[in-house]
Design a protein around this motif. Structure first.
Motif, PDB file in Angstrom:
ATOM      1  N   GLN A   1      -0.035  12.323  -5.567  1.00 39.84           N
ATOM      2  CA  GLN A   1       0.706  11.140  -5.126  1.00 39.84           C
ATOM      3  C   GLN A   1       1.841  10.763  -6.074  1.00 39.84           C
ATOM      4  O   GLN A   1       2.738   9.998  -5.697  1.00 39.84           O
ATOM      5  CB  GLN A   1      -0.251   9.952  -4.974  1.00 39.84           C
ATOM      6  N   SER A   2       1.790  11.264  -7.293  1.00 37.74           N
ATOM      7  CA  SER A   2       2.853  11.041  -8.285  1.00 37.74           C
ATOM      8  C   SER A   2       3.285   9.582  -8.396  1.00 37.74           C
ATOM      9  O   SER A   2       4.458   9.250  -8.214  1.00 37.74           O
ATOM     10  CB  SER A   2       4.076  11.918  -7.942  1.00 37.74           C
ATOM     11  N   PRO A   3       2.352   8.666  -8.701  1.00 36.17           N
ATOM     12  CA  PRO A   3       2.754   7.262  -8.844  1.00 36.17           C
ATOM     13  C   PRO A   3       3.630   7.047 -10.065  1.00 36.17           C
ATOM     14  O   PRO A   3       3.518   7.765 -11.068  1.00 36.17           O
ATOM     15  CB  PRO A   3       1.415   6.529  -8.997  1.00 36.17           C
ATOM     16  N   ASP A   4       4.516   6.055  -9.983  1.00 35.23           N
ATOM     17  CA  ASP A   4       5.333   5.673 -11.138  1.00 35.23           C
ATOM     18  C   ASP A   4       4.550   4.813 -12.120  1.00 35.23           C
ATOM     19  O   ASP A   4       4.884   4.751 -13.305  1.00 35.23           O
ATOM     20  CB  ASP A   4       6.570   4.911 -10.666  1.00 35.23           C
TER      21      ASP A   4
ATOM     22  N   ARG B   1       6.589   3.697  -6.690  1.00 38.17           N
ATOM     23  CA  ARG B   1       5.250   3.946  -6.149  1.00 38.17           C
ATOM     24  C   ARG B   1       4.203   3.495  -7.161  1.00 38.17           C
ATOM     25  O   ARG B   1       4.199   3.916  -8.324  1.00 38.17           O
ATOM     26  CB  ARG B   1       5.088   5.422  -5.820  1.00 38.17           C
TER      27      ARG B   1
ATOM     28  N   ASN C   1      10.486  -0.543  -1.802  1.00 38.37           N
ATOM     29  CA  ASN C   1      11.914  -0.261  -1.670  1.00 38.37           C
ATOM     30  C   ASN C   1      12.609  -1.608  -1.559  1.00 38.37           C
ATOM     31  O   ASN C   1      12.742  -2.167  -0.480  1.00 38.37           O
ATOM     32  CB  ASN C   1      12.194   0.611  -0.447  1.00 38.37           C
TER      33      ASN C   1
ATOM     34  N   ALA D   1       0.018   2.965  -7.928  1.00 40.51           N
ATOM     35  CA  ALA D   1      -1.376   3.251  -7.600  1.00 40.51           C
ATOM     36  C   ALA D   1      -2.237   2.071  -8.039  1.00 40.51           C
ATOM     37  O   ALA D   1      -2.093   1.570  -9.160  1.00 40.51           O
ATOM     38  CB  ALA D   1      -1.839   4.526  -8.282  1.00 40.51           C
TER      39      ALA D   1
ATOM     40  N   GLN E   1      -0.764   2.619   1.567  1.00 34.49           N
ATOM     41  CA  GLN E   1      -1.748   3.607   1.980  1.00 34.49           C
ATOM     42  C   GLN E   1      -3.098   3.225   1.370  1.00 34.49           C
ATOM     43  O   GLN E   1      -3.183   2.992   0.160  1.00 34.49           O
ATOM     44  CB  GLN E   1      -1.412   5.005   1.456  1.00 34.49           C
TER      45      GLN E   1
ATOM     46  N   ILE F   1      -2.244   3.138  -2.563  1.00 42.06           N
ATOM     47  CA  ILE F   1      -0.895   3.458  -2.998  1.00 42.06           C
ATOM     48  C   ILE F   1       0.050   2.451  -2.338  1.00 42.06           C
ATOM     49  O   ILE F   1      -0.004   2.245  -1.125  1.00 42.06           O
ATOM     50  CB  ILE F   1      -0.477   4.885  -2.584  1.00 42.06           C
TER      51      ILE F   1
ATOM     52  N   ASP G   1       4.083   1.521  -1.958  1.00 41.53           N
ATOM     53  CA  ASP G   1       5.472   1.948  -2.149  1.00 41.53           C
ATOM     54  C   ASP G   1       6.408   0.763  -1.948  1.00 41.53           C
ATOM     55  O   ASP G   1       6.279   0.017  -0.960  1.00 41.53           O
ATOM     56  CB  ASP G   1       5.828   3.051  -1.152  1.00 41.53           C
TER      57      ASP G   1
END
Length: 254
Positions: free
Chosen positions: A26-29, A2, A198, A4, A205, A194, A196
């Motif tokens: 949001q806990s972004p990486d 993730r 995978n 931001a 978002q 944001i 994401d």
């Protein structure tokens, strides 16, 4: 993973604080910042320190960061109202930004390329080879095609236009995260994105965060920021005010 994506605080630390609080949920990486930390708002130094405290994966130099650290050219004098406004903003920021922070701004890169998961990504303030090109959400796909260098790129992240949007075309996704401090798309909430990942899958978002506009305006007035009438118009209406600056001043004084 993730990510931001933030851009264009323009000295609005009150809006930036609200975005940072939202980021916690949001806990972004990782975080990237795409330029224009300073100019046009009351707290440029605070915004620099907030950006640096986030320890971003990348920070890109914006056109106003570039202008502030390379302006004015020897012998330059303003030739119109808008240039006079820029000069006042420059002089205000000079009084508020420490020398070492000015050096940090001046040496930021103007672009970065990265691969997130399996997604080749390019990051700019406005686009390749320019800090000022404008590509709005309603641009054609051919106009969007100027935003990447490599045909292998699958994601482009940029700021500058203060309009948040995501567009798909010609095999890649274009994401503009909008502006934290001065959105001009009719929504006066702070904006960021944001993303994401995978592997090669991408989800976006476009987040909008309400903040205390009255506090931001009170801060600008307390610090005697120049051209606060235009700033108030921009914050309240989320519209670009500077082309109609004289009209705004006449309205405010009548």
């Amino acid at each position: 993973m993730r990510l931001a994506v933030l851009s264009d605080t323009h000295g609005n630390a009150i809006a930036f604080e609200a975005v940072i609080q939202d980021l916690k949920s949001q806990s972004p990486d990782a975080i990237v910042f795409l330029g224009d930390i300073v100019m046009r708002g009351p707290q440029p130094s605070e915004c620099i320190h907030m950006v640096r405290s986030l320890e971003p994966l990348a920070v890109i130099r914006g056109n106003y960061d570039d202008m502030f650290t390379r302006f004015p050219a020897p012998g330059w004098v303003p030739s119109n109202d808008k240039e006079e406004l820029v000069l006042r903003a420059y002089e205000y920021d000079c009084k508020r930004i420490a020398h070492d922070d000015q050096e940090w701004l001046a040496n930021l890169p103007v672009e970065r390329a990265w691969t997130f998961e399996d997604v080749p990504t390019e990051m700019y303030h406005a686009g390749p080879d320019s800090l000022v090109n404008v590509v709005y959400p309603w641009a054609s796909l051919d106009e969007m095609d100027i935003l990447n260098r490599s045909e292998h790129t699958r994601l482009v992240l940029f700021g500058h236009v203060h309009h948040a949007y995501a567009r798909q075309g010609k095999g890649r996704l274009i994401v503009n995260c909008g502006s934290v401090g001065l959105p001009f798309d009719g929504d006066n909430r702070a904006s960021y994105a944001i993303v994401d990942f995978n592997k090669r899958d991408i989800a976006v978002q476009l987040r909008r965060v309400a903040y205390d506009i009255e506090k931001a305006l009170a801060t600008a007035k307390a610090l005697k920021m120049p051209d606060v009438e235009a700033y108030e118009y921009a914050l309240r209406l989320a519209r670009y005010p500077y082309n109609d600056y004289k009209k705004l001043i006449q309205t405010a004084s009548s």
